[in-house]
Structures are given as structure tokens and as C-alpha cells.
Write a protein that holds these residues in place. Structure first.
Motif, short mmCIF file in Angstrom:
data_model
loop_
_atom_site.label_atom_id
_atom_site.label_comp_id
_atom_site.label_asym_id
_atom_site.label_seq_id
_atom_site.Cartn_x
_atom_site.Cartn_y
_atom_site.Cartn_z
N GLN A 237 0.83 -1.20 0.00
CA GLN A 237 0.00 0.00 0.00
C GLN A 237 0.87 1.25 0.00
N GLU A 238 1.97 1.21 0.71
CA GLU A 238 2.87 2.37 0.75
C GLU A 238 3.43 2.67 -0.64
N THR A 239 3.88 1.63 -1.34
CA THR A 239 4.43 1.81 -2.69
C THR A 239 3.36 2.34 -3.64
N ARG A 240 2.15 1.79 -3.56
CA ARG A 240 1.06 2.26 -4.43
C ARG A 240 0.75 3.72 -4.15
N ASN A 241 0.80 4.11 -2.89
CA ASN A 241 0.51 5.51 -2.55
C ASN A 241 1.56 6.45 -3.13
N ILE A 242 2.83 6.04 -3.08
CA ILE A 242 3.91 6.88 -3.64
C ILE A 242 3.74 7.02 -5.14
N SER A 249 1.15 5.69 -11.59
CA SER A 249 0.62 4.34 -11.34
C SER A 249 0.28 3.63 -12.65
N HIS A 250 -0.12 4.40 -13.66
CA HIS A 250 -0.52 3.79 -14.92
C HIS A 250 0.62 3.04 -15.59
N LEU A 251 1.86 3.41 -15.29
CA LEU A 251 3.00 2.72 -15.90
C LEU A 251 3.14 1.30 -15.37
N PHE A 252 2.58 1.02 -14.19
CA PHE A 252 2.67 -0.30 -13.59
C PHE A 252 1.37 -1.08 -13.73
N ALA A 253 0.46 -0.58 -14.57
CA ALA A 253 -0.75 -1.31 -14.91
C ALA A 253 -0.67 -1.63 -16.40
N ILE A 254 -0.77 -2.90 -16.74
CA ILE A 254 -0.65 -3.31 -18.14
C ILE A 254 -1.71 -2.59 -18.96
N SER A 255 -1.27 -1.90 -20.02
CA SER A 255 -2.20 -1.08 -20.79
C SER A 255 -1.75 -1.04 -22.25
N CYS A 426 9.52 9.82 -16.46
CA CYS A 426 9.31 8.38 -16.26
C CYS A 426 8.79 7.67 -17.51
N VAL A 427 7.95 8.33 -18.31
CA VAL A 427 7.42 7.65 -19.50
C VAL A 427 8.55 7.29 -20.47
N PRO A 428 9.44 8.23 -20.85
CA PRO A 428 10.57 7.81 -21.71
C PRO A 428 11.47 6.77 -21.03
N PHE A 429 11.65 6.92 -19.73
CA PHE A 429 12.51 6.00 -18.98
C PHE A 429 11.96 4.58 -19.03
N VAL A 430 10.64 4.45 -18.86
CA VAL A 430 10.03 3.12 -18.88
C VAL A 430 9.95 2.58 -20.30
N THR A 431 9.51 3.42 -21.24
CA THR A 431 9.30 2.93 -22.61
C THR A 431 10.61 2.61 -23.33
N PHE A 461 16.62 -2.81 -11.12
CA PHE A 461 17.47 -1.68 -10.72
C PHE A 461 16.91 -0.37 -11.25
N PHE A 462 16.55 -0.35 -12.53
CA PHE A 462 16.03 0.89 -13.12
C PHE A 462 14.68 1.28 -12.51
N LEU A 463 13.86 0.29 -12.22
CA LEU A 463 12.56 0.60 -11.61
C LEU A 463 12.72 1.14 -10.19
N GLU A 464 13.72 0.63 -9.49
CA GLU A 464 13.96 1.16 -8.15
C GLU A 464 14.40 2.62 -8.21
N GLN A 465 15.23 2.96 -9.21
CA GLN A 465 15.62 4.36 -9.37
C GLN A 465 14.40 5.23 -9.69
N LEU A 466 13.52 4.69 -10.51
CA LEU A 466 12.28 5.42 -10.84
C LEU A 466 11.45 5.64 -9.58
N TYR A 467 11.35 4.61 -8.74
CA TYR A 467 10.59 4.74 -7.49
C TYR A 467 11.22 5.77 -6.56
N LEU A 468 12.54 5.74 -6.44
CA LEU A 468 13.23 6.71 -5.59
C LEU A 468 13.06 8.14 -6.12
N PHE A 469 13.06 8.27 -7.44
CA PHE A 469 12.81 9.59 -8.04
C PHE A 469 11.40 10.06 -7.70
N SER A 470 10.43 9.16 -7.78
CA SER A 470 9.05 9.51 -7.43
C SER A 470 8.94 9.92 -5.97
#
Length: 801
Positions: A237-242, A249-255, A426-431, A461-470
Motif C-alpha cells: 500500500q505504501e508503494t502504491r501511494n507513492i 501508477s498507470h505505468l505499472f498497470a498493463i495497458s 518516467c514515461v521515456p525512462f520506462v518505454t 534496478f532501473f525501476l527502483e531508481q524510478l521509485y526513488l525519483f518519485s
């Protein structure tokens, strides 16, 4: 307006209206036939042909309105089993298994046998059931036949304004009953399934998930599973809130983003092969054939990641687009999107209230509406590709954010100012980085596990950096997420405010100006709808389960909250899930006073959220603050809320401006926490014949009631909130004989284990001609004081009636 948009608008209007009022079946069908006849008549006479679409849309709207109630009707067997109100044994076949956070699981199954006390119940047909397993259901797979012993429940609402419509949500997924077990020890595997595509796909998903957990550090593994496999429910829940506060959040929902990237990579790979064959090039251009060839791959990924609504929308769009390309039939993308949305509603009308459906289609519509901007020739003429890409990402993010803003607030009540800067990074970073690496790991997993492990570790590793940036971004005060609770009219006003901005690139100057002025006028009207009640005194008893929370208001804008309810579990916050949306719907923005009657969780637990999110002028207690639960102490001191400890006996609230409001504190002589409950009494009126009053008796038991009577109660009391949820041990009969109230209120949970209110007490109240309103059957109840006494209304179908 194109035909498809008119039909889609008619369908949405009919369904939206059905949640408030539904036309009767006979009246509805007559009206539909009449509209269809008028449609044919208008088509036959060219002079009136322009009205044919209007009548056809009205017929479509009425048909959706008629269909809505039937989708929420549960089978007679469901109601019969629910009313047993005890544990039964259910036997059935699993259809789907999902892993959740903290080791929990969700099992959907088709139940064909229900046993009660050794006797099998006759079922007209198998029932769809959702079983929540607290721990250890990882080994269950689709087509396994299992049995378990638990209490089977029919999904139902609490009956509180603004609450999430749980029965409608599960009905949209064809679920009819729910149940819960602690662990796998309470489930018996009767037979193992024998293959099948769904079972194989779940096995693959479990194998990949286990592989990721084994080779990637725990915190990173959860992010990788969410991004690549669509297991967003694994996030804490803490991660989802961040992530929600950062607007990503949409980046972590398959779309559509995931399917689009997978399709692009697949297309590039197949294109290399296709161009090597002269025969294929002479047969058909690759852009007409390859999209169709990629559909099986996209469909497999759709099933692997859980068949979410947003992914399904993207797949249907991709499949339709591929067919149109093959047939050389050009279609406006907005028209195609509207057609797909209408098809979805025709197949499952309840999807209209699905947050995934709403955000998926509105986000795509916003991006397409702003297409003239992000594909503008001035942007295409920019010299640097990176600059063009970043500017396009910014405009696409702005369009999607604007289009989804009213719906995000409506569904999640969260405003994320960090969304635009976060998505720009984050969008360019993820895509371009995280998601391609994750896809490569997914493709390498069956053939080269060590390389797949390396890819998943890099992705983590890259996703953790994205989370820390968020996390860093949301720590900036001006970008921190904030919760906003509004009424439905205010959400609609915001949507009307956003609409002209979205349509600006598409409309000419004068048309856009007229629409903007019209929307602005509607916004001013809708924003003022939640006004202060005209009744001198209004008491609202919220339906919060086996707990209690009441709101006392007057026509001078004063708000006093008495208790906040609270369930004894930790996963459902009554303050956040029930009270805050209700306050938004009722237009409550502050509290002049919050009264906590006594220190029991079913009265204080929901107050923690309220105290931390609303301006509170004063917290009223019967004992020093240090005597209360640490959560109440922490939030009160953390927000510097003034505390008033009421003296023993009766005290008057002199600042209350609608009658005389007094408070009784008998905690000094109390034998337990219930008898220490604070009691509120209100008297309104100048002449004895016209006086009205109410008494809120907290959780007083027999001794507390005796002390209250001994202290004296100023008459008349025409409305009584029964002590201790209508317990038979509170000697409420003495209060009734003494005060002779006309109305009794009781707050209890549906089928509560305490069997409250007591049957003997209800019989006594009936003999005394006291009209009883109870939250387990009536939902939230509102009592308004008028010239001729109290007028009671229940919250039903979105309105007080």
C-alpha cells in the motif's frame, strides 16, 4: 456530432441515470417501442429526418436504463445462502487465481455444491464465488476442484453517500458471492485440473514470478512483476501511494503502452524477415499483413498479464486496426475508439463504472483530441529528434492528464501535482529502458534463464531508481499529492471545465467560444449545489458497519462529528473509505467540533483519518487525551488540534446556534468504557408545545443509563439514538418510558455476531409506537428537524429519499 459519439453518449446517459432512477419494465418497453416507431416515421418523412437520430438515441438510452437493474439482481440461491448467516461448505472448480500483496491470494471459482449442516442445498445453477485466502494459495490453479468451509456472503453496500459500489464492481466481473479463509489448511483439493489454456497460462505466470522473486531483490522483484506481468496488486500500500502521488501508477498497470511497445518490437523483428522475401513483398505490403500476424502474440500477453480492461481495450483496438489495414479501409481513430467503447458497454454495461475502463478510454480520447498539437508541423520541423520526442511526450502527458483528471479525483480522490514532471521523465525512462529490458527477459526466460535473470535484475534496478525519483519528487511540498473529497456535482463541474481545453485543437474559434461560455455557466451552477441545509438541525447517522458515527449540523454552517466508527480489521479504514467520501458528497469541509464518546475502536478508529485530513477546531473528550489510543494521541498532537476535556455532569455548548446543545459526562462513576460514554442532548424551540429534542446515548450500559437518568434529562426528547447499538443489557426501556421518543436510531452491522439490536428491545419499541431506523437495513439515515417534527430519509440509489 458523428453518429457513434451520439450513440455512446446515449448509452452512458442511460446507465448513469439508472444508478439514481430506473424506469419500470412495462413503461420502459412501451417508451422504447414508441421511440423506435418515431424513428421510422422520421426516416420516412425527409422534413423530420433530423429528429430520427434523437429518437433512436433515446430508445438506446432507455434500453440501457432498463438493463442496469437486472445486472445487479442476485440469484435467489445467493440470497438464501447469505441469509443462513453461518458457515457452510462450498465445492467448486477454480476459474482464476491471483496473487496479492503480503502473501494473500484471490481465487475465483464456480460453485456447484453448497452443504449446510451435512445437507446439500439445491442450487438452480452454479454460482460464481470469489474466495480471499489470507496466506498460502500459490499451488492452486484453474480447473482444480476444491472445497472449503466458510461464510458465503452476498456483496452489499454499507449504504453511505459516496462509497465505492462494491456489489457493482464484483458484478461487472460476474461474481455473485464472496468468502474468506485464513490459509490453505482450510481448503481441500479434491481433484487436479487436466490442462487447458487458462491453466497453462497461470502456470507460466507463476513460474516467471517465482523466477523473478528468486533472482531479483525483494523490493525490486515486486516492481518488476508489476511492470512485466501486470501483478500490480503485489505492490504494498505504501508503494502504491507513492506511485499514485507521483501520477505514474498507470505505468505499472498493463495497458496500451505495453501492448504498443511489444507490437512495435515484434513488428520491427518481423519486418526484417519480411523484407528478405521478394515473394512476400510482391504479395502484400508489410504494413497490411504484419499487424495481423502479431495479434496472437499480443493476445497471449493479454492472457499472461491477467486480461485487464485497459489491456483488453488496447488489444481490441489493435485487432480492429489490423483488420482495417488489411481491408484498406481508413477510419478516424476517434471514431474507432468510440465504436470500441460502445461495444464494450453493449457486452458489459457495468464496465462504465470501472476505473480501468474510464481511465483507459478517457486517456486515449484525450491523446487523440490533442493529436493536431503533438503532430503539429512546427514540432515535426524541430532539428533534434530528442527535443521533438520530449515535447511530444509532454503534450501527450498533458492531454492524458487533463482527460483523466476528473475521473481520477472521482475514483481515487487524489490530486497529483507531480504527474506532469514525473511523466515527462518516467514515461521515456520506462518505454525506452525498463520495459524493453523486461520484455527481453520475458522472451529469454524459456531459452536462456541466466540471461533472463540478468535482464530482470537490470529492470529491477532501473525501476527502483524510478521509485526513488518519485519519492523525492513527492517530498517537494508543492508537488505532494493531496486528497480531495467533492460531491458528484463538483466532479461533473470539473469535467465541464476540462472539456473546452481538450476540444480546443479540434473546434473553430466561435464554436469553441460558445461551448466554453456554456460550460463555464454550468460549472458555476454545479459547484454551488452542495449548500448548507435549510433545516435548523440535521442529524446524519452514517452506516459504518458494527460501529457508530453521527454528524450534527445546523443551518448556520456548523458541523459536529460524533465518533468515527471503525472495524477491528486493519485493511478497511472507515474514515477513508466511508466517512470522507460521505463528507464530500454532503459538502462538509471542516468540523467545528469532533466528539469522541469513548475509547473503543468501533468509535475512534475512523477518526484517525478524519483528524489528519480535515480542519478541526476542537476535539471533545471525556478523559485526558493521554488515556486514549496512541493513534488518536499522535494525530491530535501532530496537527495541534485543541482538546477539551468535558467536566463531569451536564455542560452546555454555548457557541451552538440552533437550540441548546449540552453534553453529559459520567465517566467518574463508570464501571467500564461503555458507561463512560459522552451523551449529547439537543433541545430546539421556544414554546413547550413546539419543542423538539434529541438524545445521543453513546454506548451506555445499564449502570450508565441509571446515572444518566439520575443526572436529569431535559425534555422533550423526540428522537433517541439507542444506547450501545440497541443492546438488551442497557435498560433502554427505562429511557423510552421516561422520554417517550417518536423515533429511535440504531447503528449496527449487517448480520453482526452480537445479534443487535436485541429482539426484545425492538418488540418493546414497537409496543411504544417508536419508529426504528437501523443502518444494517436502512443504510445511512438523515433526520431533519422541521416545523412539524423530525423528517427521516434513507440513502438509497444515490439520494436521500
Amino acid at each position: 456530432m458523428p453518429l457513434l459519439f451520439c450513440l455512446l453518449a446515449a448509452a452512458i446517459a442511460g446507465l448513469a441515470a439508472a444508478s439514481f432512477v430506473s424506469v419500470g419494465a412495462t413503461t420502459g418497453w412501451i417508451a422504447i417501442l414508441l421511440c423506435l416507431c418515431l424513428t421510422l416515421c422520421c426516416r420516412c418523412f425527409p422534413r423530420y429526418s433530423r429528429f430520427s437520430l434523437l429518437f433512436f438515441c433515446l430508445a438506446l438510452s432507455l434500453s440501457f436504463n432498463l438493463r442496469y437493474p437486472t445486472l445487479l439482481q442476485f440469484a435467489d440461491d445467493v440470497t438464501r445462502i447469505d441469509q443462513l448467516s453461518r458457515r457452510t461448505t462450498a465445492v467448486g472448480v477454480i476459474t482464476d487465481v491471483r496473487q496479492l500483496a503480503e502473501g494473500r491470494s484471490r481465487v475465483d471459482m464456480l460453485v456447484d455444491e453448497v452443504w449446510d449442516k451435512g445437507v446439500m442445498l439445491n442450487l438452480a445453477r452454479p454460482l460464481w464465488l470469489r474466495l480471499s485466502v489470507e496466506a498460502g494459495a500459490n499451488d492452486l490453479l484453474p480447473q482444480d476442484r476444491i472445497s472449503f468451509n466458510g461464510r458465503l456472503r452476498q456483496p452489499r453496500l454499507f449504504g453511505t453517500p459516496g462509497e465505492f459500489h462494491w456489489p457493482r464492481y464484483v458484478a461487472s466481473q460476474k461474481i455473485e458471492m464472496t468468502s474468506w479463509v485464513k490459509d490453505m489448511d482450510q481448503i481441500e483439493l479434491l481433484a487436479t485440473g487436466k490442462g487447458g489454456l487458462q491453466r497453462q497460462i497461470v502456470q507460466w505466470r507463476n513460474q516467471i514470478a517465482a523466477f523473478i522473486v528468486t533472482h531479483v531483490p525483494e523490493k525490486r522483484a515486486v516492481l518488476v512483476r508489476a511492470l512485466v506481468l501486470g501483478e500490480g496488486r503485489q505492490l504494498s500500500q505504501e508503494t502504491r501511494n507513492i506511485l499514485a502521488s507521483a501520477g505514474i501508477s498507470h505505468l505499472f498497470a498493463i495497458s496500451g503502452l505495453h501492448l504498443g511497445l511489444l507490437g512495435m518490437f515484434g513488428y520491427r523483428l518481423l519486418l526484417l524477415i519480411y523484407r528478405r522475401s521478394t515473394r512476400l513483398l510482391l504479395w502484400q505490403p508489410p504494413q497490411r499483413v504484419l499487424p495481423l500476424v502479431l495479434l496472437p502474440l499480443l493476445f497471449l500477453y493479454l492472457l499472461l498479464t491477467g486480461d485487464a480492461v485497459s489491456t483488453r481495450r488496447a488489444f481490441v483496438l489493435a485487432g480492429t486496426g489490423a483488420m482495417l489495414l488489411l481491408l484498406r479501409y481508413p477510419v478516424n481513430p476517434l471514431h474507432l475508439l468510440a465504436a470500441v467503447a460502445l461495444i464494450f458497454l453493449l457486452c458489459n454495461p457495468l464496465l462504465l463504472w470501472s476505473a480501468g475502463w474510464q481511465l483507459s478510454f478517457s486517456g486515449a480520447a484525450g491523446i487523440l483530441l490533442w493529436r493536431p498539437l503533438w503532430q503539429h508541423r512546427h514540432i515535426s520541423a524541430l532539428p533534434y529528434r530528442v527535443l521533438r520526442y520530449l515535447l511530444q511526450i509532454f503534450l501527450v502527458s498533458c492531454a492524458a492528464t487533463l482527460a483523466t483528471l476528473p475521473l481520477v479525483l472521482f475514483n481515487f480522490h487524489l490530486l497529483a501535482p507531480a504527474a506532469l514532471p514525473a511523466n515527462l521523465i518516467c514515461v521515456p525512462f520506462v518505454t525506452l529502458v525498463a520495459l524493453p529490458i523486461g520484455f527481453i527477459g520475458l522472451l529469454l526466460f524459456p531459452w536462456w534463464p541466466p540471461a533472463a535473470a540478468l535482464m530482470f535484475r537490470c529492470c529491477g534496478f532501473f525501476l527502483e531508481q524510478l521509485y526513488l525519483f518519485s519519492l523525492w519528487l513527492t517530498d517537494i511540498p508543492v508537488l505532494a499529492g493531496m486528497y480531495l473529497y467533492w460531491s458528484r456535482s463538483q466532479y461533473l463541474a470539473l469535467a465541464l471545465l476540462v472539456l473546452p481545453v481538450l476540444l480546443w485543437p479540434r473546434l473553430a474559434g466561435r464554436s469553441w467560444f460558445k461551448m466554453t461560455v456554456g460550460c463555464a455557466l454550468l460549472v458555476l451552477l454545479l459547484w454551488q449545489l452542495p449548500v448548507v441545509s435549510r433545516a435548523p438541525v440535521t442529524l446524519t447517522m452514517f452506516s459504518v458497519g458494527q460501529g457508530e458515527s453521527l454528524l450534527l449540523q445546523n443551518n448556520n454552517g456548523q458541523n459536529i462529528l460524533i465518533d468515527g466508527g471503525g472495524l477491528y480489521g486493519d485493511r478497511f479504514d472507515v474514515g477513508q473509505r466511508l466517512l470522507a467520501p460521505a463528507f464530500g458528497e454532503l459538502g462538509v469541509r471542516h468540523f467545528d467540533r469532533i466528539v469522541l464518546t469513548h475509547n473503543h475502536a468501533d468509535h475512534w478508529k475512523g477518526l484517525v483519518y478524519v483528524l489528519s485530513h480535515y480542519p478541526v477546531a476542537e476535539l471533545v473528550l471525556g478523559e485526558p487525551l493521554a488515556n486514549y489510543h496512541p493513534a488518536i494521541v499522535a494525530v491530535t498532537r501532530g496537527r495541534n488540534i485543541p482538546v477539551r476535556v468535558v467536566e463531569q455532569g451536564w455542560s452546555l455548548f454555548g457557541d451552538w446556534r440552533s437550540g441548546d446543545l449540552s453534553l453529559y459526562n459520567g465517566s467518574a462513576a463508570a464501571a467500564n468504557a461503555n458507561d463512560a460514554s459522552l451523551v449529547l442532548a439537543l433541545r430546539y424551540g421556544d414554546q413547550t408545545a413546539d419543542e423538539q429534542g434529541l438524545l445521543l446515548a453513546g454506548d451506555l450500559e445499564a449502570r450508565g443509563v441509571q446515572h444518566l437518568i439520575g443526572a436529569g434529562i431535559r425534555s422533550p426528547i423526540t428522537l433517541l439514538k439507542l444506547p450501545h447499538h440497541g443492546s438488551g443489557k442497557s435498560e433502554t426501556e427505562q429511557l423510552v418510558r421516561l422520554l417517550r421518543p417518536e423515533v429511535g436510531l440504531v447503528s449496527v452491522g449487517y448480520q453482526n455476531i452480537y445479534r443487535l439490536p436485541a429482539r426484545a428491545l425492538l418488540d418493546h419499541l414497537d409496543e411504544q409506537n417508536v419508529v426504528v431506523y437501523r443502518t444494517d437495513r436502512d443504510g445511512t439515515v438523515r433526520a431533519q428537524l422541521r416545523a412539524d417534527g423530525w423528517h427521516l430519509q434513507k440513502w438509497q440509489n444515490g439520494l436521500f429519499r
